[in-house]
Motif scaffolding. Sequence first.
Motif, PDB file in Angstrom:
ATOM      1  N   ALA A   8      52.482  39.060  49.795  1.00  0.00           N
ATOM      2  CA  ALA A   8      51.475  37.933  50.233  1.00  0.00           C
ATOM      3  C   ALA A   8      52.000  36.312  49.335  1.00  0.00           C
ATOM      4  O   ALA A   8      53.430  36.734  48.625  1.00  0.00           O
ATOM      5  N   PRO A  27      43.675  34.636  57.365  1.00  0.00           N
ATOM      6  CA  PRO A  27      42.701  35.898  56.751  1.00  0.00           C
ATOM      7  C   PRO A  27      42.188  36.980  58.203  1.00  0.00           C
ATOM      8  O   PRO A  27      42.136  37.931  57.816  1.00  0.00           O
ATOM      9  N   TYR A  87      48.009  31.980  50.625  1.00  0.00           N
ATOM     10  CA  TYR A  87      46.891  32.213  50.560  1.00  0.00           C
ATOM     11  C   TYR A  87      47.519  30.257  49.173  1.00  0.00           C
ATOM     12  O   TYR A  87      48.340  30.646  48.782  1.00  0.00           O
ATOM     13  N   GLN A  88      46.530  29.588  49.995  1.00  0.00           N
ATOM     14  CA  GLN A  88      46.992  27.772  49.390  1.00  0.00           C
ATOM     15  C   GLN A  88      45.586  28.334  48.428  1.00  0.00           C
ATOM     16  O   GLN A  88      44.541  27.865  48.554  1.00  0.00           O
ATOM     17  N   PHE A 132      40.576  34.930  42.016  1.00  0.00           N
ATOM     18  CA  PHE A 132      41.916  35.019  42.905  1.00  0.00           C
ATOM     19  C   PHE A 132      42.631  36.046  42.125  1.00  0.00           C
ATOM     20  O   PHE A 132      43.156  36.969  42.441  1.00  0.00           O
ATOM     21  N   ILE A 189      44.437  39.245  43.973  1.00  0.00           N
ATOM     22  CA  ILE A 189      45.861  39.389  44.869  1.00  0.00           C
ATOM     23  C   ILE A 189      46.449  40.125  43.956  1.00  0.00           C
ATOM     24  O   ILE A 189      47.201  40.838  44.670  1.00  0.00           O
ATOM     25  N   ARG A 201      42.443  31.433  52.216  1.00  0.00           N
ATOM     26  CA  ARG A 201      43.892  32.441  52.534  1.00  0.00           C
ATOM     27  C   ARG A 201      43.614  31.357  53.659  1.00  0.00           C
ATOM     28  O   ARG A 201      42.575  31.466  54.814  1.00  0.00           O
ATOM     29  N   PRO A 218      41.047  29.142  45.659  1.00  0.00           N
ATOM     30  CA  PRO A 218      41.925  29.396  47.040  1.00  0.00           C
ATOM     31  C   PRO A 218      41.460  29.591  48.344  1.00  0.00           C
ATOM     32  O   PRO A 218      40.304  30.407  48.336  1.00  0.00           O
ATOM     33  N   VAL A 239      51.744  33.035  47.463  1.00  0.00           N
ATOM     34  CA  VAL A 239      51.309  31.899  47.037  1.00  0.00           C
ATOM     35  C   VAL A 239      51.970  30.440  47.032  1.00  0.00           C
ATOM     36  O   VAL A 239      52.733  30.309  46.658  1.00  0.00           O
TER      37      VAL A 239
END
Lengths: 198, 609
Positions: free
Chosen positions: B243, B235, B270-271, B282, B286, B232, B230, B245
């Motif tokens: 967060a 950043p 996040y992607q 990850f 997270i 960010r 993933p 996602v």
Amino acid sequence: MDIKRLIMVAVGGQGNLLASKVLGEAALICKVPVRMSEIHGMAQRGGVVESAIVFGDASSPIISDGEADLLLGFEPSETLRALNRCNKETTVITNLAPLPPFTVSIGRGVYPEMDTIQALIKERTGSLIAFDAMELAIKAGSPMSTNIVLVGALIQTGILPLTRESVEQAIKTRTKPAFVDMNLAAFNLGFEAAAGAA
Amino acid sequence: MTQINDRQLMLGNEALARGLCESGCQMATAYPGTPASEILPAVAALKKSETLESLHVQWAVNEKVAFEIAYAASIAGQRSAVAMKQVGLNVASDPFMSAAYLGVKGGFLVISADDPGPHSSQTEQDSRLYAMSAKIPVLDPDSPEQARDMVDLGFRLSEQFEIPVMIRPTTRVCHARQDIQINKVIPGTVEANFEKNPGRWAATPKFRFKLHNELEAKLAGIASFEETAPVRLNPDTGKPSKAIVVAGVSAAHARDIVNELDVSDRVALYQVIQPYPLHTAFMDEILETHSDILVLEETTGIIEMQLARRDKVKGKQSGHVPRTGELLPEIMEAIIAEFCGTESRSSIMEPVPGRRPTLCAGCPHRASFFAIKRAAPKGIYTSDIGCYTLGMNLGAVDTVLCMGAAISQAAGFAHAYNDEKRPPIVATMGDSTFFHAGVPALIDAVVQKAPILLVILDNRTTAMTGNQPTPATGIDVLGEEVASVDIAKLVEGCGITYCKTVDPMDTKGFITHIKEAVAYTKENGPGVVISRSPCLLSMSKAQRMEQYQKVEVSDDCDGCGYCVSHFECPALVLDSDNERVDIDASLCSGCGVCVHVCPKGSIVPGLVN
């Protein structure tokens, strides 16, 4: 560069996708980043075909309700139907030649009056350019060029980051060689109509 | 595809095709289905324009066959790919599940295009859930450009772990256009070399257990594969408690929305590139760093499911995100605004009812349906997937389940009703669908002597998805001549003894044939009528002119509306006062069928001009 969002609505067969391709090509010529979204399939069988084109530095290819800077309607009732994409600043351009939906031709619906359509659009958006694009297309050589007439009017507004020359260049490379002259004439007629209407 | 210097404006499907040809792919197969249909023709176009002699491109009879053909090339060492729509994966699910265990040699991609909405599909199913079920990694592109880039990435992932890799674009990626920096096309150069290993390629259950354990080990490695980790997206924001996602096209929307709402400084974005298997590091990070996590993805909560902390994660399971339909930007904006504690600027309006699609003016299917209703007015009409699904507007389609079901459902109805109460049962199915999934069902109807009539709507093409050839057409995706399979012989080969080929545009004759066939099937078991007339969209202008028959509405028309409601041809228009019907000459194809539709004889052949 400002992001500009354009919605185009048409009935299947009106040449909406070709108009999108011409505008996309013109964006490439002008070095403007472009993202477009279209829906295929059932829409092509007499349904509504909607294209969204986002010019500038955006990620999403689709346009939410109220987010369009420009709405280009190929058919008046479809323009009305797409009003939820507009806001108080949106510029709307619509063809006034109707193609009644099937529900109307089988007597299950009533086609709205042209004056009502225009009044509703004016009430909810920034400005409206309305004219019979089909008539101009016939003057240019064929009703099939209605899409390019409308592209002419769109470019005249100067809202999109595209030059007139880039669109004419795109018409030369993206439309069939036999129809280039007709399409350029159609583009010019649309451009002039919008200049007159403004 | 247009080229200006090195940038081309490309449809997502063309971008996927470009990716295949930029990565040395040597075999591409598919069965057409919206939104995936344009991938294979774009590969074929590149094969021609770039003279890619080592690349085999073909339509297959269905998705299962397409999968197995491309998979064999992979185990012979070549890079290969199969493309389909999400419901096509249901058809290909058998080899898909098994191939996960056996693995691959050359990189192997399964492109399964989802259709949240749905815009043009029977279901909104999430192919990523299939990937999870099969234990196959899946990549989720957010744009045409990322879809192109994921092809090469997917091939490398596939080869490193010897595993099939799924790429899951959605309609908004397949049918988006974007300007893309193109790379060089690279022809594949691997000579096919199948290394025998029956313990793997013909594994029995004992070996399958061993392979399953190996698959689990592969997944553990894939969940830490650096390139698909993933990303960010902001950043600089540091470590806020919140967060978001995102994955797929939802990531594209989210980037714009977070900027427009100006919340980038209070939420980490996040992607996810590879929704399954989600990267282990990850997940740990997270869940450790953030206390409030919102997941936005289409259509099932795959990422959410793997972030198994109900106290921290908001999404579809918690009810914060809709479980059905597309996650349109206006829906996402409202959710993100609420999550970030800010005002949403979007106002969601009630949708206005749309135009309903209908068969084209002059479509031979309309003529077939009209005749079937006339010949068997109290029948049960089972039908199938294709343009002819629109026969429901004409009251001539009662059921549509999935490809091939028209025949089996007809048989099921026939067996459910007793002999006295059984109505005529007429199944309609297109030619391409018959090849795809109709044949086994017809064989079953023969064996069981099901008293049903199958009308094969043979318009010589796969019309709904853009007129791709069928196995009967005799032309392939490159436009070259190939063998052709005769439908009537195939029907007879299934054991059918009553099979007639009739032209539906001859209304009276066609009604007579359907009546005869229905009477036959009642006594003798299944029968088939092949209703043969080409799709207007695949005819040349000269061919259309040749059959053009001018029709007129006489002054006797009293505007009863029978033709518009029972025949529903877009070229027949009832005036606003319901006084008479007129013919819209710009739409009329001159098929002349409506002359036989008007109960009062007011639609008449026109004088030849």
